[in-house]
Design a protein around this motif. Sequence first.
Motif, PDB file in Angstrom:
ATOM      1  N   ARG A  72     -14.950   4.668  10.610  1.00  0.00           N
ATOM      2  CA  ARG A  72     -13.642   4.871  12.156  1.00  0.00           C
ATOM      3  C   ARG A  72     -13.636   5.498  13.040  1.00  0.00           C
TER       4      ARG A  72
ATOM      5  N   ALA B  14      -2.756  13.236   9.749  1.00  0.00           N
ATOM      6  CA  ALA B  14      -3.967  12.290  10.390  1.00  0.00           C
ATOM      7  C   ALA B  14      -3.820  10.875  10.468  1.00  0.00           C
ATOM      8  N   GLY B  15      -4.901  10.275  11.234  1.00  0.00           N
ATOM      9  CA  GLY B  15      -4.670   9.161  11.832  1.00  0.00           C
ATOM     10  C   GLY B  15      -3.171   8.130  11.403  1.00  0.00           C
ATOM     11  N   SER B  16      -2.940   7.430  11.527  1.00  0.00           N
ATOM     12  CA  SER B  16      -1.845   6.603  12.007  1.00  0.00           C
ATOM     13  C   SER B  16      -0.631   7.420  12.050  1.00  0.00           C
TER      14      SER B  16
ATOM     15  N   VAL C 210       0.919   5.186   0.474  1.00  0.00           N
ATOM     16  CA  VAL C 210       0.565   6.247   1.046  1.00  0.00           C
ATOM     17  C   VAL C 210       0.679   7.785   1.497  1.00  0.00           C
TER      18      VAL C 210
ATOM     19  N   PHE D  68       3.170   0.213   2.890  1.00  0.00           N
ATOM     20  CA  PHE D  68       2.777  -0.821   4.055  1.00  0.00           C
ATOM     21  C   PHE D  68       2.639  -1.930   3.490  1.00  0.00           C
TER      22      PHE D  68
ATOM     23  N   ASP E  39     -13.165   5.538   0.905  1.00  0.00           N
ATOM     24  CA  ASP E  39     -12.585   5.057   1.776  1.00  0.00           C
ATOM     25  C   ASP E  39     -10.597   5.034   1.935  1.00  0.00           C
ATOM     26  N   SER E  40     -10.828   4.891   0.886  1.00  0.00           N
ATOM     27  CA  SER E  40      -8.894   4.672   0.458  1.00  0.00           C
ATOM     28  C   SER E  40      -7.974   6.347   0.904  1.00  0.00           C
ATOM     29  N   ALA E  41      -9.150   7.188   1.216  1.00  0.00           N
ATOM     30  CA  ALA E  41      -8.446   8.552   1.046  1.00  0.00           C
ATOM     31  C   ALA E  41      -9.270   9.647   1.985  1.00  0.00           C
ATOM     32  N   ARG E  42      -8.773  10.406   2.420  1.00  0.00           N
ATOM     33  CA  ARG E  42      -9.456  11.165   3.513  1.00  0.00           C
ATOM     34  C   ARG E  42      -9.181  12.215   2.990  1.00  0.00           C
TER      35      ARG E  42
ATOM     36  N   GLU F  91       1.182  -1.152  -0.267  1.00  0.00           N
ATOM     37  CA  GLU F  91      -0.210  -0.186   0.189  1.00  0.00           C
ATOM     38  C   GLU F  91       1.029   1.368  -0.122  1.00  0.00           C
TER      39      GLU F  91
ATOM     40  N   ASP G 176      -0.831  -4.818   8.592  1.00  0.00           N
ATOM     41  CA  ASP G 176      -0.680  -4.114   7.250  1.00  0.00           C
ATOM     42  C   ASP G 176       0.712  -2.884   8.257  1.00  0.00           C
TER      43      ASP G 176
ATOM     44  N   ARG H 192       1.362  11.858   2.094  1.00  0.00           N
ATOM     45  CA  ARG H 192       0.107  12.553   3.255  1.00  0.00           C
ATOM     46  C   ARG H 192       0.377  14.389   2.622  1.00  0.00           C
TER      47      ARG H 192
ATOM     48  N   ASP I 179      -4.804  12.757   2.989  1.00  0.00           N
ATOM     49  CA  ASP I 179      -4.163  11.312   2.249  1.00  0.00           C
ATOM     50  C   ASP I 179      -4.724  10.744   1.190  1.00  0.00           C
ATOM     51  N   PHE I 180      -4.168   9.700   0.846  1.00  0.00           N
ATOM     52  CA  PHE I 180      -4.529   9.067   0.169  1.00  0.00           C
ATOM     53  C   PHE I 180      -2.953   7.609   0.246  1.00  0.00           C
ATOM     54  N   LYS I 181      -4.418   6.277  -0.595  1.00  0.00           N
ATOM     55  CA  LYS I 181      -3.583   4.909  -0.806  1.00  0.00           C
ATOM     56  C   LYS I 181      -3.755   4.368  -2.347  1.00  0.00           C
TER      57      LYS I 181
HETATM   58  P1  TMP Z   1      -3.546   5.757   7.581  1.00  0.00           P
HETATM   59  O1  TMP Z   1      -3.869   7.229   8.489  1.00  0.00           O
HETATM   60  O2  TMP Z   1      -4.605   4.531   8.860  1.00  0.00           O
HETATM   61  O3  TMP Z   1      -2.142   5.182   7.653  1.00  0.00           O
HETATM   62  O4  TMP Z   1      -3.955   6.093   6.887  1.00  0.00           O
HETATM   63  C1  TMP Z   1      -3.557   6.532   5.083  1.00  0.00           C
HETATM   64  C2  TMP Z   1      -4.595   7.031   3.587  1.00  0.00           C
HETATM   65  O5  TMP Z   1      -4.446   5.207   3.486  1.00  0.00           O
HETATM   66  C3  TMP Z   1      -5.905   7.160   4.201  1.00  0.00           C
HETATM   67  O6  TMP Z   1      -6.601   8.093   3.670  1.00  0.00           O
HETATM   68  C4  TMP Z   1      -6.582   5.655   4.388  1.00  0.00           C
HETATM   69  C5  TMP Z   1      -5.461   4.850   3.510  1.00  0.00           C
HETATM   70  N1  TMP Z   1      -5.608   3.433   3.822  1.00  0.00           N
HETATM   71  C6  TMP Z   1      -6.697   2.454   2.943  1.00  0.00           C
HETATM   72  O7  TMP Z   1      -7.240   2.911   2.492  1.00  0.00           O
HETATM   73  N2  TMP Z   1      -6.618   1.727   3.654  1.00  0.00           N
HETATM   74  C7  TMP Z   1      -4.821   0.669   4.485  1.00  0.00           C
HETATM   75  O8  TMP Z   1      -5.444   0.139   4.736  1.00  0.00           O
HETATM   76  C8  TMP Z   1      -4.249   2.030   4.800  1.00  0.00           C
HETATM   77  C9  TMP Z   1      -3.512   1.314   5.487  1.00  0.00           C
HETATM   78  C10 TMP Z   1      -4.360   3.807   4.570  1.00  0.00           C
END
Ligand code: TMP
Length: 240
Positions: A215, A98-100, A92, A121, A196-199, A90, A129, A94, A175-177
């Motif tokens: 979440r 945010a997030g992790s 990512v 990741f 789902d995969s971006a903020r 994955e 992950d 940023r 951010d996005f993945k």
């Molecule tokens: P994170 O802050 O949880 O690391 O996520 C960073 C961005 O990546 C966020 O927009 C969500 C996306 N993401 C996924 O779509 N799937 C995943 O498994 C992970 C780890 C992040």
Amino acid sequence: MRKIIELYRGKTKTLYSTDNPNLLVLEFRDDVSALDGQRIDQFYRKGLINNKLNYFIMSQLQEAGIPTQIEALYSHNAILVKNLEMVPLEFVLRNRAAGSLVKRLGIEEGVRLCPPLFDLFLKNDSKRDPMINSSYCETFGWVSKHHLSHMREITFQSNEILKKLFSAIGFILVDFKLEFGIFNNQVMLGDEFSPDSARLWDAKTLNKMDKDLYRQNRQTQVGLIEAYEEVANRLGVKLD
Ligand code: TMP
């Protein structure tokens, strides 16, 4: 093109084979998941909305010169895609904390990241992950050095295209993945791009318009569909 058999069922999408071995049907279900699949719920119309949003955004990236797996819309909740050999990583990017990142380093949410931060990741739900780096990819053979560097470059290029696209309609791309695969020895963007995969934050109110609504909330009714519909409306994506 007919769907033939179910090849893979992920947390929110299902892949089907077709009459053509080079093409697959990628179906977006109404499921939403958090905590690496430990929490799953259904939201009516989410599959349709994410399918149309993903098709629109991937088309924009493709038009801007990014190679993607998309071939054509297949149905209201599915697209026809190239059969890529997916890389289990994955990517990512940023633009804001945010997030992790906030959890891991204690940085205040929303802080601008200049230049943007890049994280890698390993896709492995049972190991939650884990974060890795290019050295792991080489040692464990997950992807070649050459392809990894191309995937990283495409991730940064996509950020420039998507930041502009979202800022023009009043969103901050936080951010996005992305996920990638190989087709005829060529790197291509696979999987999906959706809220789902971006903020995505509203630029004026800083309201969250993405999966963080789910979440960060234990209740089922969290305005997720309304937020995703707002993203589609502002992009001019028709949902009917
Ligand atoms: P994170 O802050 O949880 O690391 O996520 C960073 C961005 O990546 C966020 O927009 C969500 C996306 N993401 C996924 O779509 N799937 C995943 O498994 C992970 C780890 C992040």
